[in-house]
Scaffold this motif. Structure first.
Motif, PDB file in Angstrom:
ATOM      1  N   GLY A  86      21.376  64.638 -12.790  1.00 53.08           N
ATOM      2  CA  GLY A  86      20.913  65.849 -12.987  1.00 53.08           C
ATOM      3  C   GLY A  86      21.188  66.954 -11.970  1.00 53.08           C
ATOM      4  O   GLY A  86      22.221  67.092 -11.378  1.00 53.08           O
ATOM      5  N   PHE A  87      20.144  67.712 -12.105  1.00 54.16           N
ATOM      6  CA  PHE A  87      20.387  69.077 -11.235  1.00 54.16           C
ATOM      7  C   PHE A  87      18.992  69.352 -10.747  1.00 54.16           C
ATOM      8  O   PHE A  87      17.943  69.295 -11.611  1.00 54.16           O
ATOM      9  N   TRP A  88      18.738  70.028  -9.672  1.00 50.64           N
ATOM     10  CA  TRP A  88      17.438  70.820  -9.279  1.00 50.64           C
ATOM     11  C   TRP A  88      17.409  72.322  -9.563  1.00 50.64           C
ATOM     12  O   TRP A  88      18.509  72.820  -9.375  1.00 50.64           O
ATOM     13  N   LYS A  89      16.417  72.604 -10.407  1.00 45.37           N
ATOM     14  CA  LYS A  89      16.421  74.095 -10.665  1.00 45.37           C
ATOM     15  C   LYS A  89      15.437  74.877 -10.122  1.00 45.37           C
ATOM     16  O   LYS A  89      14.183  74.394 -10.143  1.00 45.37           O
ATOM     17  N   ALA A  90      15.675  76.245  -9.649  1.00 42.83           N
ATOM     18  CA  ALA A  90      14.682  76.806  -8.994  1.00 42.83           C
ATOM     19  C   ALA A  90      13.650  77.282  -9.828  1.00 42.83           C
ATOM     20  O   ALA A  90      14.103  77.689 -11.066  1.00 42.83           O
ATOM     21  N   THR A  91      12.230  77.079  -9.576  1.00 49.94           N
ATOM     22  CA  THR A  91      11.333  77.888 -10.459  1.00 49.94           C
ATOM     23  C   THR A  91      10.627  78.909 -10.146  1.00 49.94           C
ATOM     24  O   THR A  91       9.930  79.313 -10.796  1.00 49.94           O
ATOM     25  N   SER A  92      10.902  79.444  -9.062  1.00 52.18           N
ATOM     26  CA  SER A  92      10.238  80.593  -8.502  1.00 52.18           C
ATOM     27  C   SER A  92      11.184  81.181  -7.438  1.00 52.18           C
ATOM     28  O   SER A  92      12.110  80.732  -6.838  1.00 52.18           O
ATOM     29  N   GLY A 107      10.304  80.756   8.390  1.00 50.33           N
ATOM     30  CA  GLY A 107      11.044  79.820   7.633  1.00 50.33           C
ATOM     31  C   GLY A 107      10.811  80.357   6.063  1.00 50.33           C
ATOM     32  O   GLY A 107       9.861  81.096   5.912  1.00 50.33           O
ATOM     33  N   TYR A 108      11.389  79.518   5.126  1.00 47.90           N
ATOM     34  CA  TYR A 108      11.336  79.730   3.928  1.00 47.90           C
ATOM     35  C   TYR A 108      11.205  78.568   3.183  1.00 47.90           C
ATOM     36  O   TYR A 108      11.755  77.271   3.379  1.00 47.90           O
ATOM     37  N   LYS A 109      10.288  78.589   1.801  1.00 48.85           N
ATOM     38  CA  LYS A 109      10.189  77.481   1.093  1.00 48.85           C
ATOM     39  C   LYS A 109      10.557  77.844  -0.661  1.00 48.85           C
ATOM     40  O   LYS A 109      10.158  78.886  -1.013  1.00 48.85           O
ATOM     41  N   LYS A 110      11.413  76.933  -1.204  1.00 47.86           N
ATOM     42  CA  LYS A 110      11.894  77.181  -2.498  1.00 47.86           C
ATOM     43  C   LYS A 110      11.087  76.092  -3.369  1.00 47.86           C
ATOM     44  O   LYS A 110      11.367  75.007  -2.971  1.00 47.86           O
ATOM     45  N   LYS A 111      10.534  76.245  -4.523  1.00 47.43           N
ATOM     46  CA  LYS A 111      10.187  75.194  -5.538  1.00 47.43           C
ATOM     47  C   LYS A 111      11.058  75.060  -6.593  1.00 47.43           C
ATOM     48  O   LYS A 111      11.945  75.938  -7.059  1.00 47.43           O
ATOM     49  N   LEU A 112      11.532  73.504  -6.652  1.00 47.57           N
ATOM     50  CA  LEU A 112      12.398  73.469  -7.794  1.00 47.57           C
ATOM     51  C   LEU A 112      11.914  71.996  -8.711  1.00 47.57           C
ATOM     52  O   LEU A 112      11.011  71.372  -8.242  1.00 47.57           O
ATOM     53  N   VAL A 113      12.560  72.018  -9.582  1.00 47.65           N
ATOM     54  CA  VAL A 113      12.256  71.004 -10.771  1.00 47.65           C
ATOM     55  C   VAL A 113      13.473  70.242 -11.162  1.00 47.65           C
ATOM     56  O   VAL A 113      14.590  70.980 -11.535  1.00 47.65           O
ATOM     57  N   PHE A 114      13.441  69.057 -11.226  1.00 46.35           N
ATOM     58  CA  PHE A 114      14.539  68.144 -11.638  1.00 46.35           C
ATOM     59  C   PHE A 114      14.717  68.213 -13.273  1.00 46.35           C
ATOM     60  O   PHE A 114      13.906  67.766 -14.012  1.00 46.35           O
ATOM     61  N   TYR A 115      16.016  68.292 -13.733  1.00 48.83           N
ATOM     62  CA  TYR A 115      16.473  68.180 -14.996  1.00 48.83           C
ATOM     63  C   TYR A 115      17.720  67.278 -15.273  1.00 48.83           C
ATOM     64  O   TYR A 115      18.332  67.021 -14.520  1.00 48.83           O
TER      65      TYR A 115
END
Length: 177
Positions: A86-92, A107-115
């Motif tokens: 699958g892949f990780w998709k950014a949610t925000s 620093g920076y933080k990115k939220k992702l969900v797995f599809y």
């Protein structure tokens, strides 16, 4: 599960965003890391549900990994988010992490969900990817590798209990023990 002899009994690894950035700075600059629960692993090589089996040290339902990223395109700056099946998709949008003084960005933080790729099916697997602002550019444009490490906090979001689950709990609680 093999216990780490340097971690005291009852220890829980629950770092804040700022503490994770601190670990990331130490790792990226080659400095000594304290005994912690962050292991080095290529999280983009497999599905997230395979990680707990491969790395059996999870505290609670969260897993922490140092990992490197690869570019999506050779001349681009976007990271490739494919992983396993699958892949990780950014949610925000990427969140800024500020230092103690609240004025400097650390620093920076990115939220992702797995599809899953096959049917574009969204899963309950979530990831918070932490990175520091500036990198040294050592990988260069001729390499698919991006600069430095990132920290990935991966966990499976729990869904609400169904009505049948609630009835089972109610039935269980009705027994006198």
């Amino acid at each position: 599960m093999m216990e780490d002899p340097y971690i005291p009994l009852g220890f829980r690894f629950c770092p804040t965003d700022e503490e994770l950035i601190h670990y990331l700075l130490l790792k990226n600059y080659g400095l000594v890391l304290p005994s912690n629960q962050i292991k080095e692993c290529n999280v983009y090589a497999c599905n997230p549900d395979q990680l707990p089996r491969d790395f059996n040290y999870a505290l609670g339902n969260e897993l922490y990994f140092f990992t490197t990223r690869e570019r999506k395109y050779l001349n681009g700056s976007r990271p490739s988010r494919t992983a396993g099946d699958g892949f990780w998709k950014a949610t925000s949008v990427e969140q800024v992490i500020k230092g103690i003084d609240e004025s400097s960005i650390i620093g920076y933080k990115k939220k992702l969900v797995f599809y899953y790729k096959e049917n574009n099916k969204k899963t309950n697997w979530q990831m918070h990817e932490y990175r520091i602002g500036k990198t040294d550019g050592s990988a260069g444009k001729e390499s698919m590798k991006m600069d430095g490490f990132v920290i990935c906090r991966i966990y499976e979001r729990k869904t609400r209990a169904s009505k049948s689950d609630a009835l089972a709990v109610e039935l269980f609680n009705s027994f006198d023990f």
